[in-house]
Scaffold this active site. Structure first.
Site, PDB file in Angstrom:
ATOM      1  N   LYS A 183       1.759  -4.543 -19.412  1.00 55.82           N
ATOM      2  CA  LYS A 183       0.818  -3.430 -19.337  1.00 55.82           C
ATOM      3  C   LYS A 183       1.499  -2.114 -19.672  1.00 55.82           C
ATOM      4  O   LYS A 183       0.862  -1.111 -19.911  1.00 55.82           O
ATOM      5  CB  LYS A 183       0.249  -3.341 -17.913  1.00 55.82           C
TER       6      LYS A 183
ATOM      7  N   THR B 248       0.812  -1.221   0.000  1.00 54.94           N
ATOM      8  CA  THR B 248       0.000   0.000   0.000  1.00 54.94           C
ATOM      9  C   THR B 248       0.847   1.273   0.000  1.00 54.94           C
ATOM     10  O   THR B 248       0.387   2.328  -0.401  1.00 54.94           O
ATOM     11  CB  THR B 248      -0.960  -0.053   1.220  1.00 54.94           C
TER      12      THR B 248
ATOM     13  N   ILE C 116      -4.016  -9.779  -3.330  1.00 54.08           N
ATOM     14  CA  ILE C 116      -4.683  -8.535  -3.743  1.00 54.08           C
ATOM     15  C   ILE C 116      -3.690  -7.697  -4.548  1.00 54.08           C
ATOM     16  O   ILE C 116      -3.116  -6.727  -4.067  1.00 54.08           O
ATOM     17  CB  ILE C 116      -5.261  -7.765  -2.514  1.00 54.08           C
TER      18      ILE C 116
ATOM     19  N   CYS D 290       8.979  22.041   7.325  1.00 47.26           N
ATOM     20  CA  CYS D 290       9.400  21.570   5.996  1.00 47.26           C
ATOM     21  C   CYS D 290       9.210  22.706   5.004  1.00 47.26           C
ATOM     22  O   CYS D 290       8.071  23.102   4.732  1.00 47.26           O
ATOM     23  CB  CYS D 290       8.589  20.348   5.580  1.00 47.26           C
TER      24      CYS D 290
ATOM     25  N   HIS E 255      -8.485   2.839 -10.876  1.00 50.47           N
ATOM     26  CA  HIS E 255      -8.706   2.426 -12.269  1.00 50.47           C
ATOM     27  C   HIS E 255     -10.186   2.440 -12.629  1.00 50.47           C
ATOM     28  O   HIS E 255     -11.046   2.182 -11.779  1.00 50.47           O
ATOM     29  CB  HIS E 255      -8.156   1.012 -12.486  1.00 50.47           C
TER      30      HIS E 255
HETATM   31  C1  LIG Z   1       3.955  -1.448  -8.402  1.00 48.84           C
HETATM   32  C2  LIG Z   1       2.506  -1.501  -7.992  1.00 48.84           C
HETATM   33  C3  LIG Z   1       1.562  -0.645  -8.573  1.00 48.84           C
HETATM   34  C4  LIG Z   1       0.225  -0.723  -8.218  1.00 48.84           C
HETATM   35  N1  LIG Z   1      -0.642   0.202  -8.711  1.00 48.84           N
HETATM   36  C5  LIG Z   1      -1.949   0.156  -8.353  1.00 48.84           C
HETATM   37  C6  LIG Z   1      -2.861   1.126  -8.819  1.00 48.84           C
HETATM   38  O1  LIG Z   1      -2.471   2.101  -9.453  1.00 48.84           O
HETATM   39  N2  LIG Z   1      -4.168   0.978  -8.529  1.00 48.84           N
HETATM   40  C7  LIG Z   1      -4.626  -0.067  -7.801  1.00 48.84           C
HETATM   41  O2  LIG Z   1      -5.833  -0.181  -7.631  1.00 48.84           O
HETATM   42  N3  LIG Z   1      -3.776  -0.984  -7.282  1.00 48.84           N
HETATM   43  C8  LIG Z   1      -2.459  -0.880  -7.527  1.00 48.84           C
HETATM   44  N4  LIG Z   1      -1.570  -1.775  -7.009  1.00 48.84           N
HETATM   45  C9  LIG Z   1      -2.079  -2.809  -6.122  1.00 48.84           C
HETATM   46  C10 LIG Z   1      -2.294  -2.278  -4.707  1.00 48.84           C
HETATM   47  O3  LIG Z   1      -1.182  -1.538  -4.279  1.00 48.84           O
HETATM   48  C11 LIG Z   1      -2.526  -3.468  -3.785  1.00 48.84           C
HETATM   49  O4  LIG Z   1      -3.621  -4.183  -4.290  1.00 48.84           O
HETATM   50  C12 LIG Z   1      -2.841  -3.079  -2.356  1.00 48.84           C
HETATM   51  O5  LIG Z   1      -1.951  -2.123  -1.849  1.00 48.84           O
HETATM   52  C13 LIG Z   1      -2.805  -4.330  -1.479  1.00 48.84           C
HETATM   53  O6  LIG Z   1      -3.075  -3.951  -0.160  1.00 48.84           O
HETATM   54  P1  LIG Z   1      -3.109  -5.028   0.993  1.00 48.84           P
HETATM   55  O7  LIG Z   1      -3.632  -4.326   2.178  1.00 48.84           O
HETATM   56  O8  LIG Z   1      -3.825  -6.236   0.528  1.00 48.84           O
HETATM   57  O9  LIG Z   1      -1.582  -5.454   1.179  1.00 48.84           O
HETATM   58  P2  LIG Z   1      -0.411  -4.661   1.936  1.00 48.84           P
HETATM   59  O10 LIG Z   1      -0.469  -3.228   1.695  1.00 48.84           O
HETATM   60  O11 LIG Z   1       0.852  -5.367   1.594  1.00 48.84           O
HETATM   61  O12 LIG Z   1      -0.761  -4.889   3.456  1.00 48.84           O
HETATM   62  C14 LIG Z   1      -0.517  -6.103   4.120  1.00 48.84           C
HETATM   63  C15 LIG Z   1      -0.065  -5.764   5.519  1.00 48.84           C
HETATM   64  O13 LIG Z   1       0.038  -6.956   6.290  1.00 48.84           O
HETATM   65  C16 LIG Z   1       1.127  -6.812   7.158  1.00 48.84           C
HETATM   66  N5  LIG Z   1       1.549  -8.146   7.606  1.00 48.84           N
HETATM   67  C17 LIG Z   1       2.161  -9.098   6.877  1.00 48.84           C
HETATM   68  N6  LIG Z   1       2.439 -10.173   7.641  1.00 48.84           N
HETATM   69  C18 LIG Z   1       1.964  -9.897   8.883  1.00 48.84           C
HETATM   70  C19 LIG Z   1       1.972 -10.599  10.116  1.00 48.84           C
HETATM   71  N7  LIG Z   1       2.543 -11.823  10.240  1.00 48.84           N
HETATM   72  N8  LIG Z   1       1.403 -10.023  11.197  1.00 48.84           N
HETATM   73  C20 LIG Z   1       0.861  -8.771  11.115  1.00 48.84           C
HETATM   74  N9  LIG Z   1       0.854  -8.062   9.967  1.00 48.84           N
HETATM   75  C21 LIG Z   1       1.383  -8.611   8.868  1.00 48.84           C
HETATM   76  C22 LIG Z   1       2.155  -6.100   6.312  1.00 48.84           C
HETATM   77  O14 LIG Z   1       3.162  -5.486   7.089  1.00 48.84           O
HETATM   78  C23 LIG Z   1       1.299  -5.105   5.549  1.00 48.84           C
HETATM   79  O15 LIG Z   1       1.209  -3.850   6.176  1.00 48.84           O
HETATM   80  C24 LIG Z   1      -0.211  -1.698  -7.301  1.00 48.84           C
HETATM   81  C25 LIG Z   1       0.743  -2.531  -6.693  1.00 48.84           C
HETATM   82  C26 LIG Z   1       2.091  -2.398  -7.006  1.00 48.84           C
HETATM   83  C27 LIG Z   1       3.103  -3.211  -6.278  1.00 48.84           C
END
Ligand SMILES: Cc1cc2nc3c(=O)[nH]c(=O)nc-3n(C[C@H](O)[C@H](O)[C@H](O)COP(=O)(O)OP(=O)(O)OC[C@H]3O[C@@H](n4cnc5c(N)ncnc54)[C@H](O)[C@@H]3O)c2cc1C
Length: 490
Positions: free
Chosen positions: A250, A42, A335, A400, A50
């Site tokens: 992409k 994130t 995700i 800042c 999108h």
């Molecule tokens: C390069 C890139 C570009 C992208 N661009 C877009 C975009 O433009 N638009 C869009 O819609 N999506 C985009 N995405 C996708 C989007 O960023 C992700 O779908 C989203 O951030 C996923 O969020 P999440 O909360 O599932 O995962 P994360 O943000 O990874 O959160 C998971 C959390 O779990 C925590 N965690 C892990 N293990 C443990 C544990 N054992 N105990 C406690 N906590 C734990 C981690 O520290 C982390 O904070 C992009 C992704 C990337 C990498």
């Protein structure tokens, strides 16, 4: 206490779920392994909301993206996070690419994406986006696409969830989960949490968490995406610019941020190390070259930061949002993009699972969906600022200079619900260190303010948690100690 719901992971998925469920009369906690929320995927992504025409129809992520996009308007109003529907262009540089754009338009429109149009008039296209290459032969315009700050949005969601009773535990890495018929015991180094339902939103580590309850039915690979961020105001873009994708890629986008910087990226590299967020010379070259095909005047010398994020790519290449065979255990895994766009629709799906699991989803009388807008120096008129500074001189102390952030904004970011505890936590909430000097001037002052407000010594202030301390001791203490031992000459 026994929680009704324990959420593992404080990224956009976990925090949106927490906020969505916080309207119900449920006891909820969220466990995050890092020192702050939004520390995983994130933190480093494109921040694009999108439109939803891109994914193949067989994927769950397509529908959730289209639905999620529409849910942003209300959420941004309620939660006061910065969000702009500036629209996107998919750019065709050759006539044969128009066919792909037309396919996107047709299927996207059929599936409910609003306003999709093909524009072939080059004059009109360049009027709408003057930075675009004159090689353009047509674009797919998606006016519903937008930009957002993913971390500011995550903090907004968490603050509102906390206001509505959700408990947040940062620095709590889940290491073990045991379960009996009706409850789960979730262990971290510091504590044990008991809960009737567990939601696994642990990003690239989601498989590890799932395996803790004996569920091993998917794999997640990290795929790195690198970026270059440019100084504010050197290139102003009106639209999010995508190349026409090929079967393999992409492509690299050129995009404005919500705070009027421009960035280029990301590329896509399959890697094995889930901690590898280093940028590479080859990767940066690749994204610059890709970006130049859309915007020839990329201001290469005005780059202020390179960074990389890791996509959590599941073997199914689709979101895994499952009410699993382990009763009360819900996976929100894999995700990948467009997960940020889809987050509100994902949370709604999780809500429906809880209903199936027999939770009584009764809305609390005290539920408040609104999160007050954080006050910002640059939002005030001179007259308003004058009064603000009279009321509290911290408004007049600019910490800042690049981003014009006052001491008061930093203090507020520390004392907000789920407030900042680290230098990065302050930076990602109210932007000191985000500008051209990247914190060279303001970092020591931010350390001072954190130390004072949290009542901790300077050397306990960290960049982003454990082992990232800036200071290890006082220079004078070191000199005096050595002088006592006769080791330092004056
Ligand atoms: C390069 C890139 C570009 C992208 N661009 C877009 C975009 O433009 N638009 C869009 O819609 N999506 C985009 N995405 C996708 C989007 O960023 C992700 O779908 C989203 O951030 C996923 O969020 P999440 O909360 O599932 O995962 P994360 O943000 O990874 O959160 C998971 C959390 O779990 C925590 N965690 C892990 N293990 C443990 C544990 N054992 N105990 C406690 N906590 C734990 C981690 O520290 C982390 O904070 C992009 C992704 C990337 C990498």
């Amino acid at each position: 206490m026994i929680y009704d719901v324990i959420i593992i992971g404080g990224g956009i998925s976990g925090c949106t779920i927490a906020r969505t469920l916080s309207k119900y009369d449920l006891k909820i906690c969220l466990l995050e392994k890092e020192a702050d929320l939004a520390s995983g995927t994130t933190k480093a992504n494109s921040g694009v909301v999108h439109a939803g025409y891109a994914a193949e129809r067989e994927y769950v992520k397509r529908n959730l993206c289209i639905k999620g996009n529409k849910m942003y308007t209300q959420a941004a109003e309620e939660l006061n996070f910065p969000f702009k529907r500036i629209g996107s262009f998919v750019v065709a540089l050759e006539d044969n690419q128009i066919k792909t754009l037309e396919e996107y338009r047709k299927k996207g429109t059929e599936d409910g994406v609003l306003g999709l149009e093909i524009i072939l008039d080059q004059k009109k296209i360049l009027h709408m986006e003057p930075s675009l290459t004159e090689e353009v032969v047509g674009v797919l315009h998606a006016p519903s696409a937008g930009i957002v700050s993913p971390y500011e949005m995550t903090f907004a969601l968490a603050e509102n969830a906390a206001m509505n009773g959700v408990k947040f535990f940062r620095n709590h890495k889940v290491s073990k989960i045991s379960h009996s018929d009706y409850t789960f015991t979730v262990k971290t180094k510091q504590d044990e949490f008991e809960g009737r339902n567990v939601i696994n939103a642990a990003g690239i580590y989601a498989r590890k968490i799932s395996k803790m309850v004996g569920l091993d039915y998917f794999d997640i690979m990290p795929r790195k995406g690198e970026y270059i961020l440019f100084d504010r105001n050197v290139l102003h873009l009106n639209k999010i610019l995508f190349p026409t994708p090929t079967k393999i890629s992409k492509g690299i986008l050129v995009c404005p941020t919500i705070h009027e910087n421009t960035f280029v990226g990301p590329n896509a590299q399959n890697i094995t190390d889930k901690k590898d967020i280093a940028t590479t010379t080859a990767g940066l070259k690749e994204i610059l070259e890709g970006a130049r095909s859309l915007v020839p005047n990329i201001p290469e010398r005005s780059a202020i930061r390179n960074f990389a994020g890791l996509r959590a790519v599941p073997d199914t290449y689709d979101f895994i949002i499952d009410n699993t065979d382990v009763y009360g255990f819900i996976n929100v895994a894999g995700i990948l993009s467009p997960g940020l766009t889809s987050c509100f629709a994902i949370a709604e799906k999780v809500e429906s699972f809880l209903e199936l699991l027999g939770e009584e989803l009764k809305i609390k009388e005290t539920y408040n969906p609104f999160r007050p807008k954080p006050e910002r120096f640059h939002d005030f008129t001179m007259e308003e600022l004058d009064q603000k500074i009279k009321d509290d001189p911290a408004w007049g102390n600019i910490i800042c200079r690049c981003e014009t952030v006052s001491e008061k904004e930093i203090i507020d970011s520390i004392h907000s619900p789920v407030g900042a505890r680290t230098v990065d936590g302050v930076k990602f909430r109210c932007r000191p260190g985000m500008g051209r000097c990247q914190g060279g001037f303001c970092r020591p002052r931010v350390i001072e303010i954190l130390s004072r407000e949290l009542n901790i010594p300077y050397d306990e202030v960290t960049k982003r948690g454990e082992d990232t301390n800036f200071l290890v001791g006082r220079t004078k203490d070191f000199i005096l100690k050595n002088m006592e031992q006769g080791g330092v000459e004056d």
